[in-house]
Write a protein that holds these residues in place. Sequence first.
Motif, PDB file in Angstrom:
ATOM      1  N   ASN A 183       2.907  -8.036  -6.327  1.00  0.00           N
ATOM      2  CA  ASN A 183       2.052  -6.980  -5.801  1.00  0.00           C
ATOM      3  C   ASN A 183       2.144  -7.043  -4.279  1.00  0.00           C
ATOM      4  OD1 ASN A 183       0.566  -6.089  -8.353  1.00  0.00           O
ATOM      5  ND2 ASN A 183       0.260  -8.304  -8.365  1.00  0.00           N
ATOM      6  N   LEU A 184       2.924  -6.154  -3.709  1.00  0.00           N
ATOM      7  CA  LEU A 184       3.104  -6.136  -2.255  1.00  0.00           C
ATOM      8  C   LEU A 184       1.868  -5.515  -1.617  1.00  0.00           C
ATOM      9  CD1 LEU A 184       4.976  -6.597   0.171  1.00  0.00           C
ATOM     10  CD2 LEU A 184       5.917  -4.316  -0.238  1.00  0.00           C
ATOM     11  N   THR A 186      -0.149  -4.856   1.994  1.00  0.00           N
ATOM     12  CA  THR A 186       0.011  -4.865   3.445  1.00  0.00           C
ATOM     13  C   THR A 186      -1.252  -4.378   4.136  1.00  0.00           C
ATOM     14  OG1 THR A 186       0.957  -2.622   3.472  1.00  0.00           O
ATOM     15  CG2 THR A 186       2.480  -4.460   3.257  1.00  0.00           C
ATOM     16  N   SER A 198       7.567  -1.175   6.071  1.00  0.00           N
ATOM     17  CA  SER A 198       7.324  -1.108   4.629  1.00  0.00           C
ATOM     18  C   SER A 198       8.572  -0.673   3.884  1.00  0.00           C
ATOM     19  CB  SER A 198       6.169  -0.151   4.332  1.00  0.00           C
ATOM     20  OG  SER A 198       6.493   1.177   4.699  1.00  0.00           O
ATOM     21  N   LEU A 199       9.366   0.201   4.477  1.00  0.00           N
ATOM     22  CA  LEU A 199      10.624   0.628   3.856  1.00  0.00           C
ATOM     23  C   LEU A 199      11.603  -0.539   3.756  1.00  0.00           C
ATOM     24  CD1 LEU A 199      11.199   4.151   5.454  1.00  0.00           C
ATOM     25  CD2 LEU A 199      10.628   3.636   3.066  1.00  0.00           C
ATOM     26  N   ARG A 202      10.447  -2.934   0.904  1.00  0.00           N
ATOM     27  CA  ARG A 202      10.706  -2.401  -0.438  1.00  0.00           C
ATOM     28  C   ARG A 202      12.195  -2.410  -0.758  1.00  0.00           C
ATOM     29  NH1 ARG A 202       6.958   2.084  -2.813  1.00  0.00           N
ATOM     30  NH2 ARG A 202       7.435   0.743  -4.579  1.00  0.00           N
ATOM     31  N   GLN A 203      13.024  -2.232   0.252  1.00  0.00           N
ATOM     32  CA  GLN A 203      14.463  -2.290   0.036  1.00  0.00           C
ATOM     33  C   GLN A 203      14.896  -3.703  -0.347  1.00  0.00           C
ATOM     34  OE1 GLN A 203      16.654   0.079  -0.156  1.00  0.00           O
ATOM     35  NE2 GLN A 203      18.463  -1.241  -0.358  1.00  0.00           N
ATOM     36  N   LEU A 205      13.074  -5.863  -1.797  1.00  0.00           N
ATOM     37  CA  LEU A 205      12.483  -6.184  -3.099  1.00  0.00           C
ATOM     38  C   LEU A 205      12.985  -5.283  -4.224  1.00  0.00           C
ATOM     39  CD1 LEU A 205       8.743  -6.753  -2.060  1.00  0.00           C
ATOM     40  CD2 LEU A 205      10.338  -8.493  -2.874  1.00  0.00           C
ATOM     41  N   LYS A 206      14.058  -4.572  -3.976  1.00  0.00           N
ATOM     42  CA  LYS A 206      14.518  -3.575  -4.958  1.00  0.00           C
ATOM     43  C   LYS A 206      14.881  -4.187  -6.309  1.00  0.00           C
ATOM     44  CE  LYS A 206      19.298  -3.646  -3.202  1.00  0.00           C
ATOM     45  NZ  LYS A 206      20.381  -2.841  -2.590  1.00  0.00           N
ATOM     46  N   HIS A 210       7.894  -4.863  -8.658  1.00  0.00           N
ATOM     47  CA  HIS A 210       6.791  -4.935  -7.704  1.00  0.00           C
ATOM     48  C   HIS A 210       5.977  -3.650  -7.669  1.00  0.00           C
ATOM     49  CE1 HIS A 210       9.917  -2.928  -5.267  1.00  0.00           C
ATOM     50  NE2 HIS A 210       8.908  -2.420  -4.567  1.00  0.00           N
ATOM     51  N   THR A 211       4.755  -3.790  -7.184  1.00  0.00           N
ATOM     52  CA  THR A 211       3.913  -2.649  -6.862  1.00  0.00           C
ATOM     53  C   THR A 211       3.686  -2.684  -5.347  1.00  0.00           C
ATOM     54  OG1 THR A 211       1.841  -3.893  -7.128  1.00  0.00           O
ATOM     55  CG2 THR A 211       2.757  -2.818  -9.089  1.00  0.00           C
ATOM     56  N   TYR A 212       3.127  -1.609  -4.814  1.00  0.00           N
ATOM     57  CA  TYR A 212       2.950  -1.556  -3.365  1.00  0.00           C
ATOM     58  C   TYR A 212       1.593  -0.945  -3.023  1.00  0.00           C
ATOM     59  CZ  TYR A 212       3.879  -0.563   1.552  1.00  0.00           C
ATOM     60  OH  TYR A 212       3.808  -0.526   2.916  1.00  0.00           O
TER      61      TYR A 212
END
Length: 270
Positions: A183-184, A186, A198-199, A202-203, A205-206, A210-212
């Motif tokens: 669970n990301l 921030t 944030s981009l 997420r890249q 963690l591809k 995960h959730t954000y």
Amino acid sequence: MKTIVFATDFSRGSRKAAQVAAQTALKANAKLVLFHAYRYVMPYDSEMSMLAVSPKELEKHSIYMLKRLQKRLEKKYTTALNTEIIVEEGLVVDTLSQVIEKTNADLLVMGTVGDSLLGGRFFGSLATSMIHHSNAPILLVPPKAKYSSFNNAVLGLDFRFDLDEVLLEKAVFLLRDLDSVVNLYTLTDESEFAKAASLKVRQLLKNVPHTYTIVEGDNFVKSVLSFANTNHADLIITFPRKHNLLERIFVGSNTERLAFNDEIPILSIL
């Protein structure tokens, strides 16, 4: 992960951390190094010197205690657990840092408390002080932690400070070994920097489920703990920010404050 080091003071408070270290080693198919540092202090009083324990006796007792821990873990889990025992004489921080380097450890595991209030604060401060000395990620385990495996992790990022991509990549490798959903979370303000950061996260963690969640605020510790408890997280992951000496004495760090919660282990990526 290939090698996990577990440092113990043999207290009841460290037993939960020992179990977490063993289970993590089994899941990652890693070797578990059981480590203890003892320190011999020369008595100043000639009469007291007659009653003093010798360095050899301290070493022998330390080995005995580690072997007993080794047998207890093998009995509880499996004799297939790959363990090694290391005992060193000297200050904990110095000897432990050397062992981490010598074994090329991928992870250090420590409990956050000892037996007594004074002992708990002392060993807990040793555990958190390793954040400033270890080259390996540190897993800090509180005494009430519940663990079978890390299935639900909260990765806490404070975008008010620069993001270290090297450390984030190291976290990704560890998360793959732990096979955990992330669970990301921030904490930031509205800014172009936060959106770009944030981009990037997420890249990286591809390939990790995960959730954000992104929120505005300024109390990182309170916010992350609240989110972790609400979402029944079994691990919180942090990236400690470097502090100068005055900050460490009078302010402390977010990771150190998070580490003294009662139930959720903290994985500090260094």
